[in-house]
Design an enzyme around this catalytic site. Sequence first.
Site, PDB file in Angstrom:
ATOM      1  N   GLY A  97       8.784   1.043   6.960  1.00 54.03           N
ATOM      2  CA  GLY A  97       8.731   1.462   5.659  1.00 54.03           C
ATOM      3  C   GLY A  97      10.489   1.704   5.433  1.00 54.03           C
ATOM      4  O   GLY A  97      11.407   1.439   6.153  1.00 54.03           O
TER       5      GLY A  97
ATOM      6  N   CYS B 207       7.969   1.117  13.988  1.00 54.09           N
ATOM      7  CA  CYS B 207       8.898   1.403  13.266  1.00 54.09           C
ATOM      8  C   CYS B 207       8.742   2.408  12.364  1.00 54.09           C
ATOM      9  O   CYS B 207       9.366   3.652  12.350  1.00 54.09           O
ATOM     10  CB  CYS B 207       8.854  -0.159  12.176  1.00 54.09           C
ATOM     11  SG  CYS B 207      11.135  -0.257  11.575  1.00 54.09           S
ATOM     12  N   TYR B 208       9.321   2.262  10.903  1.00 55.48           N
ATOM     13  CA  TYR B 208       9.052   3.724  10.350  1.00 55.48           C
ATOM     14  C   TYR B 208       7.802   4.631  11.290  1.00 55.48           C
ATOM     15  O   TYR B 208       8.030   6.479  11.297  1.00 55.48           O
ATOM     16  CB  TYR B 208       8.753   3.565   8.929  1.00 55.48           C
ATOM     17  CG  TYR B 208       9.858   5.159   8.504  1.00 55.48           C
ATOM     18  CD1 TYR B 208      10.390   5.596   8.036  1.00 55.48           C
ATOM     19  CD2 TYR B 208       8.265   5.704   7.973  1.00 55.48           C
ATOM     20  CE1 TYR B 208      10.956   7.100   7.484  1.00 55.48           C
ATOM     21  CE2 TYR B 208       8.342   6.826   7.349  1.00 55.48           C
ATOM     22  CZ  TYR B 208       9.230   7.856   6.756  1.00 55.48           C
ATOM     23  OH  TYR B 208       9.688   8.689   6.604  1.00 55.48           O
TER      24      TYR B 208
ATOM     25  N   ASP C 104      -9.792 -19.001  -4.775  1.00 51.03           N
ATOM     26  CA  ASP C 104     -10.542 -18.076  -5.005  1.00 51.03           C
ATOM     27  C   ASP C 104     -12.048 -18.138  -5.783  1.00 51.03           C
ATOM     28  O   ASP C 104     -12.961 -17.708  -6.319  1.00 51.03           O
ATOM     29  CB  ASP C 104     -10.038 -16.639  -5.910  1.00 51.03           C
ATOM     30  CG  ASP C 104      -8.612 -16.905  -4.177  1.00 51.03           C
ATOM     31  OD1 ASP C 104      -9.079 -16.651  -3.700  1.00 51.03           O
ATOM     32  OD2 ASP C 104      -7.630 -15.632  -4.972  1.00 51.03           O
TER      33      ASP C 104
ATOM     34  N   LYS D 171      -6.758 -14.581   1.449  1.00 50.28           N
ATOM     35  CA  LYS D 171      -6.529 -15.760   1.093  1.00 50.28           C
ATOM     36  C   LYS D 171      -7.169 -16.279   2.615  1.00 50.28           C
ATOM     37  O   LYS D 171      -7.352 -17.521   1.752  1.00 50.28           O
ATOM     38  CB  LYS D 171      -4.929 -15.744   0.045  1.00 50.28           C
ATOM     39  CG  LYS D 171      -4.963 -16.869   0.074  1.00 50.28           C
ATOM     40  CD  LYS D 171      -5.368 -17.320  -1.405  1.00 50.28           C
ATOM     41  CE  LYS D 171      -5.149 -18.034  -2.333  1.00 50.28           C
ATOM     42  NZ  LYS D 171      -4.983 -17.528  -3.769  1.00 50.28           N
TER      43      LYS D 171
END
Length: 519
Positions: A53, A84-85, A230, A375
């Site tokens: 983040g 990370c964060y 889609d 996707k």
Amino acid sequence: MDTIIIFDLGGQYTHLITRRVRDLGIYAEILPFDVKLDKLNNINPKAIILSGGPNSIYEENSPKLTKEFFQFTFKNKIPVLGICYGHHLIMYHQGGKIESKKKKEYGKANITILKSELLFESLEKEEIVWMSHGDQITEMSEGFEIYAKTETCPIAAYGNQEKLLFGVQFHPEVSNTPKGNRILENFIFNIAKCKKEWKLEGWIEQTIENLKGEIGPVKKVILGLSGGVDSSVVAVLLHKAIGNRLHCIFVNNGVLRKEEEIEVQKTFRENLKFENFHYIDAEDKFLQKLKNVEDPEEKRRIIGHTFIEVFENKTIELEKVFPEIKFLAQGTIYPDRVETSATSSVSAKIKSHHNLTLPENMMLEIIEPLRDLYKDEVRKIGVQLGLPKEIILRHPFPGPGLAVRIIGSVEKEKLNTLRDADEILIEEIKKAGIYEDLWQAFCVFLPLKTVGIMGDFRTYENICAIRVVESVDVMTANFAKLDMDLLEKISTRIINEVKGFNRVVYDISNKPPSTIEYE
Ligand code: XMP
């Protein structure tokens, strides 16, 4: 089925982590970091991953977890991996210290692995990882062990086996961390003991069964079919489930690519034998409304609203003949849903690309069979359903179509010029065998007249910009370093064969800061 929950802490890679986990065969879902524990309890996740983040831990309003959350994971033996964060966040709540460094560390770094088991099983002593942070842990709390360090970051990874808390300062989910997948696998299979159960094959049969159950033996479904991946996959799934009780509406909005309306009709009517495929030629209506409109957002608005108008009118007409039409199917996929509802208040706001949502007053029940898929998963399903490769692998095309690829006002003549140039570009890119490696390749109409010379005549025509980009997640994209001979061929062909362009330029901008589209 084993599920892994990814907490959204506002980082740009949240979806990427989720996709990686799914690719490893485990179902993963994103939830806001402040989700109620009751909900988590119902999901009963096998593991939780805390994403990165943009915040610093000591900033006011930076996302925090609760004591109860850690009690919950401890009690239920749910391993937690902070990235990370997330890595800082775990340590913060466990009583460690985090400091901001003046110099942000961004890019490749060498880590030295101090514990070659658990997270780092089967890795070398030295590995390359991708760092992106300004803060780092300077003091660990009791019970935690350092698993890896770098020259500038003494606590690059840690673990606490008793509490099942683990953290990595770097990003295992990005391809710039070559052994990142192995680290995620170690977490998922060695530590969280997940079973690979997420498979798309079973998904198709199950979804068709569910659709049959939901729709029942009589009711009918309406679907706005654009010919993109889609909506095409939704169409085929529904066609398999309810046959010709599916009514597809395809609107020619006048800003489609060359012969797109012919190809889509051919695929669905002739090849896939859809009986209720309703083609609406609304080109004139759209172009009339777009006349003299230059502002891109206005173009988007007009195209969106006109589409809804046309679609609604057709639906009303069909409802008169088929009163059993009770459902509206949509090709919404997981990122559409998660991004628009911004899973948590800290989600970095991403430009939403408003896949058209239809008015609620249509009184139709919504069906979104692809709502949990990414996707690439939709593409795999499309392949398994036997959809033609041209549809499955086709580059994304924006809803407002060529209207946002013509700078300024949109007219039929410009559209035809752009279509012809675009066709040449795609043809050459396909011939060169690189179409599938590219995210998007298209031409843009720049209404800037410059001088040229054709034979003995001076010309004064527009500029065709070529935009070809590579991307994995659309958030970032690089211009493709195309071969110069190929570019020359494309440029020569466009100038020689397309009336209206006498100059071709190649766009060498990356995203960010430039976007992929021009408007
Ligand atoms: P940008 O230009 O923001 O585009 O880098 C990112 C992706 O979104 C597509 N795009 C759109 N799609 N309606 C859409 O359905 C839109 O208004 C729109 N604008 C951009 C773009 O083609 C790229 O794939």
